[in-house]
Motif scaffolding. Structure first.
Motif, PDB file in Angstrom:
ATOM      1  N   ASN A  43       0.817  -1.212   0.000  1.00 51.36           N
ATOM      2  CA  ASN A  43       0.000   0.000   0.000  1.00 51.36           C
ATOM      3  C   ASN A  43       0.852   1.263   0.000  1.00 51.36           C
ATOM      4  O   ASN A  43       0.490   2.286   0.588  1.00 51.36           O
ATOM      5  N   CYS A  45       5.701   2.571   7.007  1.00 49.42           N
ATOM      6  CA  CYS A  45       4.254   2.557   7.204  1.00 49.42           C
ATOM      7  C   CYS A  45       3.928   2.960   8.648  1.00 49.42           C
ATOM      8  O   CYS A  45       4.760   2.810   9.541  1.00 49.42           O
ATOM      9  N   ILE A  75      -2.204   0.610  -4.833  1.00 44.57           N
ATOM     10  CA  ILE A  75      -2.490   1.248  -3.543  1.00 44.57           C
ATOM     11  C   ILE A  75      -3.988   1.510  -3.452  1.00 44.57           C
ATOM     12  O   ILE A  75      -4.714   1.440  -4.454  1.00 44.57           O
ATOM     13  N   SER A  87      -3.639   4.545   1.609  1.00 45.44           N
ATOM     14  CA  SER A  87      -2.183   4.585   1.490  1.00 45.44           C
ATOM     15  C   SER A  87      -1.640   5.948   1.922  1.00 45.44           C
ATOM     16  O   SER A  87      -2.216   6.996   1.569  1.00 45.44           O
TER      17      SER A  87
END
Length: 404
Positions: free
Chosen positions: A155, A174, A207, A211
């Motif tokens: 993502n 992330c 994505i 995202s």
């Protein structure tokens, strides 16, 4: 007085007859038993002619006297050992040794080259300390798995601290509360357990709106026009690798990863490395995607020649026809055929028999017996669609025990 007259002879007449008989008997016995009396040395050399039947004496067998045991300080009292001679030589019991399992003793499941389970990006990272990570690895090993396929990208962001991400987007990873060394611990423990770790580039070049790079990707026009609805209920947007800036991002991320984790066994991309055929414009992006993957693989191999570049995708016909993924020309090292769609299982299996193996979901474990007993299927990967990999691994073990 006249001198006394000496007696002539030996005086034998005065010896009792009974004594004479005893002496004669003893003499005869002695001559017949010269070998036992060992008086031969006192007799002439030719005495043997007077022995009965010219018998030659036999030299005696000498037996050494037993040596008394030497006492040892603080030793236990000696035990009385029976004098009977055993009929067979006594055998000393060897120390117990744990035998190594030979290939002939392996179950059909254990003979599969890769027995893998997928772990999504967030399933073994959030707030997980070293002890938890290592215990999870050992748990999967105990369920019969020998490979963990763990998400490290997905993502639009990494599950490790990335300099490339920092330079490109201003943040390292992330939004996840992971310990920086989580992947080091996982790889280390897996290798100690005789397992492999494959880095899963989850979602590939796609994505969604959640995202962290979605807004920037839209602003920079990195997105292929249209919405990818390959899977019902999930709307994805495809990053266009025909754009040099996008292609370079993926190649830099890939090289950074295999250099940061040099002992990783493989990297794996899936069917999200592709464009859905129903995107607007009906543009054929097959050639551009092939060039991109070939270059990315070459860069990875140059940075780390030992890592395997793997793919888990649709069969080659469907991949090229519906996803512009002509992966037969991508020069990948290993291919696993996805058969998440039960309707075409037998047809897909024909493809899988020609490649490294097959990937199924946890909803298809009833097919595990046939896959395990099929000698043409070298490897089996299991995807926990339920989002519960530990339960899936336990179910795999249970199914294999029932099938044996």
């Amino acid at each position: 007085m006249p001198p006394k007259k000496e007696k002539n002879g030996c005086g034998c007449t005065s010896i009792p007859i009974s004594l004479i008989l005893v002496l004669l008997g003893f003499g005869y016995w002695g001559f017949t038993h010269l070998d036992k009396l060992d008086i031969r040395k006192f007799l002439p050399n030719d005495i043997s002619q007077f022995l009965p039947n010219h018998q030659q004496p036999t030299p005696p067998t000498l037996t050494s006297a037993p040596t008394p045991p030497i006492p040892v300080a603080n030793s236990p009292s000696p035990q009385v050992i029976p004098t009977e001679t055993p009929t067979t030589n006594p055998q000393v019991s060897p120390s117990p040794v744990t035998p190594k399992q030979s290939p002939s003793l392996q179950t059909p499941w254990e003979k599969k080259r890769i027995r893998g389970i997928y772990l999504s990006r967030y399933q073994a990272t959030n707030n997980a300390n070293e002890k938890m990570i290592r215990e999870r690895v050992r748990y999967y090993r105990a369920q019969g798995m020998n490979t963990i396929i763990h998400g490290v990208w997905g993502n639009g962001c990494t599950m490790y601290n990335s300099n490339v991400m920092q330079q490109t987007f201003g943040y390292k990873s992330c939004p996840n509360q992971f310990k920086e060394q989580w992947l080091d611990w996982l790889i280390d423990e897996a290798h100690k357990q005789g397992m492999q770790v494959h880095a899963y580039f989850e979602k590939g070049i796609k994505i969604d709106k959640n995202s962290p790079i979605f807004d920037e990707a839209i602003a920079k026009r990195w997105i292929v026009p249209g919405v990818d609805k390959t899977y019902a209920g999930i709307e994805h947007y495809v990053l266009d690798v025909e754009i040099p800036e996008v292609a370079n991002l993926f190649k830099k991320i890939s090289v950074e990863f295999v250099q940061k984790y040099p002992t990783i066994d493989a990297v794996q991309w899936d069917d999200y490395l592709g464009y859905h055929a129903e995107l607007p414009g009906k543009v054929d992006r097959t050639a551009h995607l092939t060039n991109f993957v070939q270059q990315m693989r070459a860069d990875i191999k140059k940075a780390n020649p030992n890592v395997s570049f793997d793919l888990c995708h649709h069969n080659p016909y469907w991949g090229k026809r519906y996803f512009a993924a002509d992966w037969s020309n991508w020069n990948v090292d290993r291919v696993f055929i996805q058969i998440y769609n039960d309707n075409n299982f037998k047809e897909e299996l024909n493809y899988a028999e020609n490649y490294e193996g097959v990937a199924i979901s946890d909803q298809q474990l009833y097919r595990l017996k046939d896959l395990v007993n099929n000698p043409k299927i070298n490897s089996v990967l299991v995807f926990p669609s339920s989002g519960k990999p530990e339960e899936t691994a336990a179910a795999v073990k249970k199914a294999n025990l029932m099938n044996n």
